[in-house]
Design a protein around this motif. Structure first.
Motif, PDB file in Angstrom:
ATOM      1  N   MET A   1       0.834  -1.187   0.000  1.00  9.23           N
ATOM      2  CA  MET A   1       0.000   0.000   0.000  1.00  9.23           C
ATOM      3  C   MET A   1       0.875   1.245   0.000  1.00  9.23           C
ATOM      4  SD  MET A   1      -2.931   0.959   2.742  1.00  9.23           S
ATOM      5  CE  MET A   1      -3.240   2.644   3.096  1.00  9.23           C
ATOM      6  N   LYS A   2       0.554   2.168  -0.863  1.00  4.36           N
ATOM      7  CA  LYS A   2       1.307   3.411  -0.945  1.00  4.36           C
ATOM      8  C   LYS A   2       0.957   4.301   0.252  1.00  4.36           C
ATOM      9  CE  LYS A   2       1.964   7.438  -3.823  1.00  4.36           C
ATOM     10  NZ  LYS A   2       1.529   8.193  -4.968  1.00  4.36           N
ATOM     11  N   HIS A   3       1.967   4.890   0.866  1.00  2.00           N
ATOM     12  CA  HIS A   3       1.746   5.762   2.015  1.00  2.00           C
ATOM     13  C   HIS A   3       1.434   7.177   1.553  1.00  2.00           C
ATOM     14  CE1 HIS A   3       2.870   2.844   5.036  1.00  2.00           C
ATOM     15  NE2 HIS A   3       3.816   2.451   4.206  1.00  2.00           N
ATOM     16  N   LEU A   4       0.489   7.784   2.226  1.00  2.00           N
ATOM     17  CA  LEU A   4       0.131   9.172   1.942  1.00  2.00           C
ATOM     18  C   LEU A   4       0.897  10.099   2.860  1.00  2.00           C
ATOM     19  CD1 LEU A   4      -3.749   8.870   1.723  1.00  2.00           C
ATOM     20  CD2 LEU A   4      -2.175   9.204  -0.162  1.00  2.00           C
ATOM     21  N   PRO A   5       1.094  11.342   2.438  1.00  2.00           N
ATOM     22  CA  PRO A   5       1.694  12.316   3.354  1.00  2.00           C
ATOM     23  C   PRO A   5       0.728  12.579   4.500  1.00  2.00           C
ATOM     24  CG  PRO A   5       0.976  13.379   1.324  1.00  2.00           C
ATOM     25  CD  PRO A   5       0.784  11.906   1.138  1.00  2.00           C
ATOM     26  N   PRO A   6       1.205  13.167   5.583  1.00  4.16           N
ATOM     27  CA  PRO A   6       0.310  13.479   6.709  1.00  4.16           C
ATOM     28  C   PRO A   6      -0.816  14.406   6.261  1.00  4.16           C
ATOM     29  CG  PRO A   6       2.601  13.854   7.298  1.00  4.16           C
ATOM     30  CD  PRO A   6       2.569  13.574   5.827  1.00  4.16           C
ATOM     31  N   ALA A   7      -1.923  14.336   6.956  1.00  2.77           N
ATOM     32  CA  ALA A   7      -3.064  15.210   6.667  1.00  2.77           C
ATOM     33  C   ALA A   7      -2.644  16.668   6.837  1.00  2.77           C
ATOM     34  CB  ALA A   7      -4.224  14.889   7.586  1.00  2.77           C
ATOM     35  N   LYS A   8      -3.176  17.542   5.986  1.00  2.00           N
ATOM     36  CA  LYS A   8      -2.834  18.964   6.023  1.00  2.00           C
ATOM     37  C   LYS A   8      -3.661  19.741   7.048  1.00  2.00           C
ATOM     38  CE  LYS A   8      -1.614  19.153   1.148  1.00  2.00           C
ATOM     39  NZ  LYS A   8      -1.963  19.716  -0.165  1.00  2.00           N
ATOM     40  N   PHE A   9      -4.794  19.179   7.468  1.00  3.00           N
ATOM     41  CA  PHE A   9      -5.714  19.909   8.345  1.00  3.00           C
ATOM     42  C   PHE A   9      -6.042  19.071   9.562  1.00  3.00           C
ATOM     43  CE2 PHE A   9      -6.374  21.022   3.884  1.00  3.00           C
ATOM     44  CZ  PHE A   9      -6.072  22.368   3.924  1.00  3.00           C
ATOM     45  N   ALA A  10      -6.499  19.742  10.631  1.00  2.00           N
ATOM     46  CA  ALA A  10      -6.777  19.071  11.901  1.00  2.00           C
ATOM     47  C   ALA A  10      -8.158  19.469  12.419  1.00  2.00           C
ATOM     48  CB  ALA A  10      -5.711  19.463  12.924  1.00  2.00           C
ATOM     49  N   LEU A  11      -8.611  18.747  13.430  1.00  8.20           N
ATOM     50  CA  LEU A  11      -9.884  19.082  14.077  1.00  8.20           C
ATOM     51  C   LEU A  11      -9.902  20.542  14.497  1.00  8.20           C
ATOM     52  CD1 LEU A  11     -10.454  15.979  16.367  1.00  8.20           C
ATOM     53  CD2 LEU A  11     -11.590  16.510  14.209  1.00  8.20           C
ATOM     54  N   HIS A  12     -11.039  21.166  14.330  1.00 10.65           N
ATOM     55  CA  HIS A  12     -11.292  22.554  14.738  1.00 10.65           C
ATOM     56  C   HIS A  12     -10.641  23.599  13.846  1.00 10.65           C
ATOM     57  CE1 HIS A  12     -13.061  20.606  18.164  1.00 10.65           C
ATOM     58  NE2 HIS A  12     -11.886  20.105  18.518  1.00 10.65           N
ATOM     59  N   ASP A  13      -9.947  23.193  12.781  1.00 10.02           N
ATOM     60  CA  ASP A  13      -9.423  24.172  11.829  1.00 10.02           C
ATOM     61  C   ASP A  13     -10.589  24.819  11.084  1.00 10.02           C
ATOM     62  OD1 ASP A  13      -6.778  23.619  12.411  1.00 10.02           O
ATOM     63  OD2 ASP A  13      -6.370  22.525  10.550  1.00 10.02           O
ATOM     64  N   SER A  14     -10.527  26.113  10.916  1.00  5.83           N
ATOM     65  CA  SER A  14     -11.489  26.830  10.084  1.00  5.83           C
ATOM     66  C   SER A  14     -10.930  26.837   8.666  1.00  5.83           C
ATOM     67  CB  SER A  14     -11.665  28.256  10.604  1.00  5.83           C
ATOM     68  OG  SER A  14     -12.615  28.946   9.835  1.00  5.83           O
ATOM     69  N   VAL A  15     -11.746  26.380   7.699  1.00  6.74           N
ATOM     70  CA  VAL A  15     -11.260  26.228   6.331  1.00  6.74           C
ATOM     71  C   VAL A  15     -12.273  26.752   5.320  1.00  6.74           C
ATOM     72  CG1 VAL A  15      -9.800  24.224   6.844  1.00  6.74           C
ATOM     73  CG2 VAL A  15     -12.178  23.868   6.156  1.00  6.74           C
ATOM     74  N   GLN A  16     -11.760  27.037   4.149  1.00  7.31           N
ATOM     75  CA  GLN A  16     -12.594  27.377   3.003  1.00  7.31           C
ATOM     76  C   GLN A  16     -12.478  26.206   2.037  1.00  7.31           C
ATOM     77  OE1 GLN A  16     -11.473  30.720   0.338  1.00  7.31           O
ATOM     78  NE2 GLN A  16     -13.356  31.630   1.144  1.00  7.31           N
ATOM     79  N   PHE A  17     -13.638  25.740   1.510  1.00  9.27           N
ATOM     80  CA  PHE A  17     -13.615  24.563   0.658  1.00  9.27           C
ATOM     81  C   PHE A  17     -14.648  24.669  -0.460  1.00  9.27           C
ATOM     82  CE2 PHE A  17     -16.765  23.779   3.843  1.00  9.27           C
ATOM     83  CZ  PHE A  17     -17.701  22.904   3.316  1.00  9.27           C
ATOM     84  N   ARG A  18     -14.480  23.801  -1.452  1.00 10.56           N
ATOM     85  CA  ARG A  18     -15.330  23.802  -2.643  1.00 10.56           C
ATOM     86  C   ARG A  18     -16.302  22.622  -2.576  1.00 10.56           C
ATOM     87  NH1 ARG A  18     -13.340  26.014  -6.858  1.00 10.56           N
ATOM     88  NH2 ARG A  18     -11.235  25.332  -6.428  1.00 10.56           N
ATOM     89  N   VAL A  19     -17.575  22.920  -2.862  1.00  7.12           N
ATOM     90  CA  VAL A  19     -18.594  21.886  -3.046  1.00  7.12           C
ATOM     91  C   VAL A  19     -19.348  22.258  -4.312  1.00  7.12           C
ATOM     92  CG1 VAL A  19     -20.709  20.854  -2.151  1.00  7.12           C
ATOM     93  CG2 VAL A  19     -18.856  21.416  -0.581  1.00  7.12           C
ATOM     94  N   ALA A  20     -19.211  21.449  -5.343  1.00  5.80           N
ATOM     95  CA  ALA A  20     -19.797  21.745  -6.664  1.00  5.80           C
ATOM     96  C   ALA A  20     -19.310  23.125  -7.108  1.00  5.80           C
ATOM     97  CB  ALA A  20     -21.306  21.638  -6.622  1.00  5.80           C
ATOM     98  N   ASP A  21     -20.228  24.070  -7.340  1.00  4.53           N
ATOM     99  CA  ASP A  21     -19.837  25.415  -7.776  1.00  4.53           C
ATOM    100  C   ASP A  21     -19.766  26.413  -6.631  1.00  4.53           C
ATOM    101  OD1 ASP A  21     -19.610  24.630 -10.424  1.00  4.53           O
ATOM    102  OD2 ASP A  21     -21.727  25.045 -10.848  1.00  4.53           O
ATOM    103  N   ASP A  22     -19.945  25.947  -5.393  1.00  7.91           N
ATOM    104  CA  ASP A  22     -19.951  26.834  -4.226  1.00  7.91           C
ATOM    105  C   ASP A  22     -18.618  26.799  -3.498  1.00  7.91           C
ATOM    106  OD1 ASP A  22     -22.641  27.547  -4.603  1.00  7.91           O
ATOM    107  OD2 ASP A  22     -23.344  25.874  -3.373  1.00  7.91           O
ATOM    108  N   ILE A  23     -18.253  27.942  -2.918  1.00  6.01           N
ATOM    109  CA  ILE A  23     -17.110  28.038  -2.012  1.00  6.01           C
ATOM    110  C   ILE A  23     -17.708  28.328  -0.639  1.00  6.01           C
ATOM    111  CG2 ILE A  23     -14.990  29.260  -1.424  1.00  6.01           C
ATOM    112  CD1 ILE A  23     -14.632  28.001  -4.090  1.00  6.01           C
ATOM    113  N   LEU A  24     -17.445  27.437   0.322  1.00 11.46           N
ATOM    114  CA  LEU A  24     -18.019  27.550   1.658  1.00 11.46           C
ATOM    115  C   LEU A  24     -16.922  27.680   2.702  1.00 11.46           C
ATOM    116  CD1 LEU A  24     -20.651  24.685   1.320  1.00 11.46           C
ATOM    117  CD2 LEU A  24     -21.051  27.140   1.039  1.00 11.46           C
TER     118      LEU A  24
END
Length: 67
Positions: A1-24
């Motif tokens: 199994m190929k190893h992934l790098p560590p996750a970039k984000f953690a619990l309680h981080d405030s983030v901006q993200f894309r869902v379909a055509d929306d930025i939330l």
């Protein structure tokens, strides 16, 4: 199994993200690390206050930035 790098984000981080055509903006309320499934990427559950709901299994690649 190929190893992934560590996750970039953690619990309680405030983030901006894309869902379909929306930025939330939301807060990460759970992490779904790829090592616990067959997926080849990290994903997150993100709560969006203005919509009063959570978006589950948001791929790390759809998160635009940590605020």
């Amino acid at each position: 199994m190929k190893h992934l790098p560590p996750a970039k984000f953690a619990l309680h981080d405030s983030v901006q993200f894309r869902v379909a055509d929306d930025i939330l903006t939301g807060v990460i309320e759970l992490t779904d690390f790829a090592r616990f499934s067959n997926r080849k990427y990290h994903s997150y559950g993100i709560f969006v206050q203005e919509r009063g709901c959570s978006f589950l299994h948001v791929p790390e690649s759809d998160i635009l930035e940590k605020l």
